[in-house]
Design an enzyme around this catalytic site. Structure first.
Site, PDB file in Angstrom:
ATOM      1  CG  ASP A  69      35.019 -79.269  10.750  1.00 40.37           C
ATOM      2  OD1 ASP A  69      34.303 -78.408  10.210  1.00 40.37           O
ATOM      3  OD2 ASP A  69      34.569 -80.161  11.488  1.00 40.37           O
ATOM      4  N   GLY A  71      30.485 -77.004  12.468  1.00 37.92           N
ATOM      5  CA  GLY A  71      31.314 -77.247  13.647  1.00 37.92           C
ATOM      6  C   GLY A  71      31.901 -75.948  14.169  1.00 37.92           C
ATOM      7  CG  LEU A  85      32.780 -88.552  12.199  1.00 35.80           C
ATOM      8  CD1 LEU A  85      33.747 -88.247  13.312  1.00 35.80           C
ATOM      9  CD2 LEU A  85      31.557 -89.252  12.753  1.00 35.80           C
ATOM     10  CB  ALA A 115      29.524 -90.808  10.196  1.00 31.78           C
ATOM     11  CE1 TYR A 165      23.290 -86.065   6.735  1.00 29.08           C
ATOM     12  CE2 TYR A 165      21.354 -87.437   7.116  1.00 29.08           C
ATOM     13  CZ  TYR A 165      22.599 -86.995   7.511  1.00 29.08           C
ATOM     14  OH  TYR A 165      23.166 -87.472   8.672  1.00 29.08           O
ATOM     15  CB  THR A 173      23.885 -89.579  18.457  1.00 35.89           C
ATOM     16  OG1 THR A 173      23.751 -90.932  18.001  1.00 35.89           O
ATOM     17  CG2 THR A 173      24.886 -89.539  19.587  1.00 35.89           C
ATOM     18  NE  ARG A 195      21.869 -82.580  14.738  1.00 31.21           N
ATOM     19  CZ  ARG A 195      23.045 -83.178  14.735  1.00 31.21           C
ATOM     20  NH1 ARG A 195      23.111 -84.472  14.572  1.00 31.21           N
ATOM     21  NH2 ARG A 195      24.161 -82.502  14.895  1.00 31.21           N
TER      22      ARG A 195
HETATM   23  P1  NAD Z   1      27.777 -81.765  13.038  1.00 33.08           P
HETATM   24  O1  NAD Z   1      27.071 -80.902  12.061  1.00 33.08           O
HETATM   25  O2  NAD Z   1      27.897 -81.290  14.438  1.00 33.08           O
HETATM   26  O3  NAD Z   1      29.247 -82.110  12.537  1.00 33.08           O
HETATM   27  C1  NAD Z   1      29.597 -82.194  11.190  1.00 33.08           C
HETATM   28  C2  NAD Z   1      30.989 -81.597  11.027  1.00 33.08           C
HETATM   29  O4  NAD Z   1      31.398 -81.727   9.661  1.00 33.08           O
HETATM   30  C3  NAD Z   1      31.033 -80.095  11.345  1.00 33.08           C
HETATM   31  O5  NAD Z   1      32.156 -79.789  12.118  1.00 33.08           O
HETATM   32  C4  NAD Z   1      31.108 -79.433   9.971  1.00 33.08           C
HETATM   33  O6  NAD Z   1      31.712 -78.156  10.007  1.00 33.08           O
HETATM   34  C5  NAD Z   1      31.888 -80.463   9.188  1.00 33.08           C
HETATM   35  N1  NAD Z   1      31.642 -80.420   7.742  1.00 33.08           N
HETATM   36  C6  NAD Z   1      30.457 -80.355   7.089  1.00 33.08           C
HETATM   37  N2  NAD Z   1      30.638 -80.346   5.758  1.00 33.08           N
HETATM   38  C7  NAD Z   1      31.993 -80.391   5.558  1.00 33.08           C
HETATM   39  C8  NAD Z   1      32.808 -80.385   4.415  1.00 33.08           C
HETATM   40  N3  NAD Z   1      32.285 -80.326   3.170  1.00 33.08           N
HETATM   41  N4  NAD Z   1      34.156 -80.418   4.581  1.00 33.08           N
HETATM   42  C9  NAD Z   1      34.710 -80.454   5.816  1.00 33.08           C
HETATM   43  N5  NAD Z   1      33.969 -80.466   6.949  1.00 33.08           N
HETATM   44  C10 NAD Z   1      32.627 -80.434   6.817  1.00 33.08           C
HETATM   45  O7  NAD Z   1      27.036 -83.190  12.987  1.00 33.08           O
HETATM   46  P2  NAD Z   1      27.275 -84.493  13.870  1.00 33.08           P
HETATM   47  O8  NAD Z   1      26.027 -84.790  14.586  1.00 33.08           O
HETATM   48  O9  NAD Z   1      28.540 -84.419  14.605  1.00 33.08           O
HETATM   49  O10 NAD Z   1      27.403 -85.581  12.699  1.00 33.08           O
HETATM   50  C11 NAD Z   1      28.665 -86.087  12.299  1.00 33.08           C
HETATM   51  C12 NAD Z   1      28.452 -87.159  11.235  1.00 33.08           C
HETATM   52  O11 NAD Z   1      27.648 -88.212  11.750  1.00 33.08           O
HETATM   53  C13 NAD Z   1      27.771 -86.642   9.965  1.00 33.08           C
HETATM   54  O12 NAD Z   1      28.344 -87.248   8.851  1.00 33.08           O
HETATM   55  C14 NAD Z   1      26.352 -87.138  10.124  1.00 33.08           C
HETATM   56  O13 NAD Z   1      25.728 -87.374   8.878  1.00 33.08           O
HETATM   57  C15 NAD Z   1      26.536 -88.434  10.903  1.00 33.08           C
HETATM   58  N6  NAD Z   1      25.336 -88.761  11.690  1.00 33.08           N
HETATM   59  C16 NAD Z   1      25.084 -88.109  12.866  1.00 33.08           C
HETATM   60  C17 NAD Z   1      23.930 -88.418  13.562  1.00 33.08           C
HETATM   61  C18 NAD Z   1      23.594 -87.777  14.879  1.00 33.08           C
HETATM   62  O14 NAD Z   1      22.521 -88.059  15.414  1.00 33.08           O
HETATM   63  N7  NAD Z   1      24.432 -86.953  15.471  1.00 33.08           N
HETATM   64  C19 NAD Z   1      23.030 -89.373  13.062  1.00 33.08           C
HETATM   65  C20 NAD Z   1      23.330 -89.974  11.845  1.00 33.08           C
HETATM   66  C21 NAD Z   1      24.490 -89.679  11.175  1.00 33.08           C
HETATM   67  N1  UDP Z   2      11.399 -81.756  15.670  1.00 33.10           N
HETATM   68  C1  UDP Z   2      10.480 -81.030  16.386  1.00 33.10           C
HETATM   69  N2  UDP Z   2      10.832 -79.785  16.801  1.00 33.10           N
HETATM   70  C2  UDP Z   2      12.043 -79.234  16.575  1.00 33.10           C
HETATM   71  C3  UDP Z   2      12.995 -79.976  15.845  1.00 33.10           C
HETATM   72  C4  UDP Z   2      12.643 -81.239  15.403  1.00 33.10           C
HETATM   73  O1  UDP Z   2       9.360 -81.492  16.644  1.00 33.10           O
HETATM   74  O2  UDP Z   2      12.273 -78.084  17.012  1.00 33.10           O
HETATM   75  C5  UDP Z   2      11.051 -83.119  15.225  1.00 33.10           C
HETATM   76  C6  UDP Z   2      11.307 -83.414  13.744  1.00 33.10           C
HETATM   77  O3  UDP Z   2      10.193 -83.030  12.965  1.00 33.10           O
HETATM   78  C7  UDP Z   2      11.501 -84.912  13.769  1.00 33.10           C
HETATM   79  C8  UDP Z   2      12.160 -85.176  15.136  1.00 33.10           C
HETATM   80  O4  UDP Z   2      11.858 -84.031  15.934  1.00 33.10           O
HETATM   81  O5  UDP Z   2      10.266 -85.583  13.730  1.00 33.10           O
HETATM   82  C9  UDP Z   2      13.663 -85.357  15.068  1.00 33.10           C
HETATM   83  O6  UDP Z   2      14.188 -84.276  14.325  1.00 33.10           O
HETATM   84  P1  UDP Z   2      15.731 -83.977  14.166  1.00 33.10           P
HETATM   85  O7  UDP Z   2      15.849 -82.753  13.335  1.00 33.10           O
HETATM   86  O8  UDP Z   2      16.393 -83.987  15.490  1.00 33.10           O
HETATM   87  O9  UDP Z   2      16.337 -85.236  13.383  1.00 33.10           O
HETATM   88  P2  UDP Z   2      15.767 -86.222  12.262  1.00 33.10           P
HETATM   89  O10 UDP Z   2      15.489 -87.469  13.007  1.00 33.10           O
HETATM   90  O11 UDP Z   2      14.534 -85.658  11.643  1.00 33.10           O
HETATM   91  O12 UDP Z   2      16.886 -86.305  11.315  1.00 33.10           O
END
Ligand code: NAD
Ligand code: UDP
Length: 345
Positions: free
Chosen positions: A54, A59, A96, A137, A168, A198, A209
């Site tokens: 990481d 993180g 991830l 992911a 993204y 999630t 988020r």
């Molecule tokens: P998060 O931001 O908490 O975790 C991401 C982690 O990746 C962090 O620890 C960050 O420091 C590390 N990271 C970022 N860029 C990096 C790099 N260039 N090199 C090394 N480490 C790096 O987010 P999360 O919610 O835990 O998401 C994890 C993964 O799941 C991501 O790839 C995200 O796109 C995917 N994902 C998450 C959700 C969700 O709702 N949580 C939804 C869709 C996809």
């Molecule tokens: N959102 C919001 N208030 C906040 C943060 C997010 O109303 O303080 C809304 C955002 O515009 C989106 C939804 O909540 O419609 C989910 O946003 P998030 O950033 O959690 O994830 P996204 O699904 O957009 O990737």
């Protein structure tokens, strides 16, 4: 922090690798993030050795502090856009590593894009060198602002390639293509999960988020910031259910490469979420309406038929229950932070 990283690093030595005492390791890229730290904890609990890679961009070492007690856990500070060299044998890689919050991934969009594409390819090359299975992911963002609901894996999406979310969305789409090509042309065992929103404990306070924002705002007595009129929808999955899905997908037969939607199909408006958080926290914070971000998807709900049939995925935690656990986590961490501030001031 350097000292702390050194302490975390003690199990990463080549000497450790040469002992050959353990089965092949699992690499969790992004392992100090929200999802990565939960997966790492589950793997350690199952007796696996975990290498957490990481760059700590979003993180935190706090997420994995308890895991550092285990001789099976090691932390490597590394950015996945740079070549990755690991000496010990690896059997599985979870990719991830990427900021997931729109606020965070738009802060350095070029780095986000490089992370998604170059980072994915570096990990794919590592998987090839190690003969490891690799899980990506991916995200519901590959569907963009969907014109159909619920979203099935066959839906091609409506993504703006020329806007602030593209770094993204398009990065993740390109990464899926890399996974496909490495699977077809290089014989790699790949898995692609499309994760829908999630939430849960270990999200960062300043993640940005919606779930963590609303909870922190409510607990701190600050206004709850609803973007737009709050009628846009999301389907919120509790982290334990999602981790079950990711681990089941990793363990699935080779023909199960995906892409596979993983999420909870129950849909809520953002305004409903705000009202739930206010009711559960007993907060008197006002709801304030702010501008809707550019390209914010109007609706999002996974069709999880494929995941149900192929890996028995069945999310169990209802939003009310998951919010209770998440709120309890934030109450605990906010109190701990306040106590620390008082001790040092
Ligand atoms: P998060 O931001 O908490 O975790 C991401 C982690 O990746 C962090 O620890 C960050 O420091 C590390 N990271 C970022 N860029 C990096 C790099 N260039 N090199 C090394 N480490 C790096 O987010 P999360 O919610 O835990 O998401 C994890 C993964 O799941 C991501 O790839 C995200 O796109 C995917 N994902 C998450 C959700 C969700 O709702 N949580 C939804 C869709 C996809
Ligand atoms: N959102 C919001 N208030 C906040 C943060 C997010 O109303 O303080 C809304 C955002 O515009 C989106 C939804 O909540 O419609 C989910 O946003 P998030 O950033 O959690 O994830 P996204 O699904 O957009 O990737």
């Amino acid at each position: 922090m350097a000292g702390e990283i050194l302490a975390f690093d003690q199990n990463c030595s080549a000497e450790y690798a040469l002992r050959g005492k353990y089965e092949r390791s699992v690499l969790v890229a992004g392992g100090a993030g929200f999802l990565g730290s939960h997966i790492s904890a589950r793997l350690i609990a199952a007796g696996r050795r975990v290498i957490c890679l990481d760059n700590l961009m979003t993180g935190s070492l706090r997420n994995v502090r308890d895991l550092a007690e285990s001789p099976n856990f090691c932390f490597r500070l590394h950015d996945v856009i740079d070549p990755i060299v690991i000496e010990e044998p690896i059997s599985e890689i979870y990719n991830l590593a990427c900021p997931a919050s729109p606020e965070k991934y738009q802060r350095d969009p070029l780095h986000t894009f490089q992370t998604s594409v170059r980072g994915a390819e570096n990990l794919l090359m590592l998987a090839q060198a190690k003969g490891a299975r690799i899980l990506q992911a991916s995200t519901s963002e590959v569907y963009g602002d969907p014109e159909t609901s619920p979203q099935q894996e066959s839906y091609r999406g409506a993504v703006n390639t020329f806007g602030p979310r593209a770094c993204y969305d398009e990065g993740k789409r390109a990464a899926e293509t890399l996974f496909y090509e490495y699977s077809v042309h290089r014989g790699l065992e790949v898995r692609v999960a499309r994760i829908f929103n999630t939430y849960g404990p270990k999200m960062a306070h300043d993640d940005g988020r919606v779930v963590s924002n609303f909870i922190v705002q409510a607990l701190m007595g600050r206004p709850i910031t609803v973007y737009g009129d709050g009628s846009q929808t999301r389907s919120f999955c509790y982290v334990d259910d999602l981790v079950d899905g990711l681990m089941a997908l990793m363990a699935s037969p080779p023909d199960c490469r995906g892409p596979m939607n993983l999420g909870n199909p129950v849909e809520f408006t953002v305004l409903e979420l705000a009202q739930k958080v206010l009711a559960k926290t007993g907060s008197h914070s006002p709801i304030v309406f702010r501008a809707l971000p550019t390209d914010d998807p109007r609706q999002r709900r996974p069709d999880i038929t494929r995941a149900r049939e192929r890996i028995g995925f069945n999310p169990k935690v209802a939003l009310d229950q998951g919010l209770d656990a998440t709120i309890a986590y934030f109450v605990g961490t906010i109190e701990a932070d306040e106590a620390l501030v008082q001790r040092v001031s």
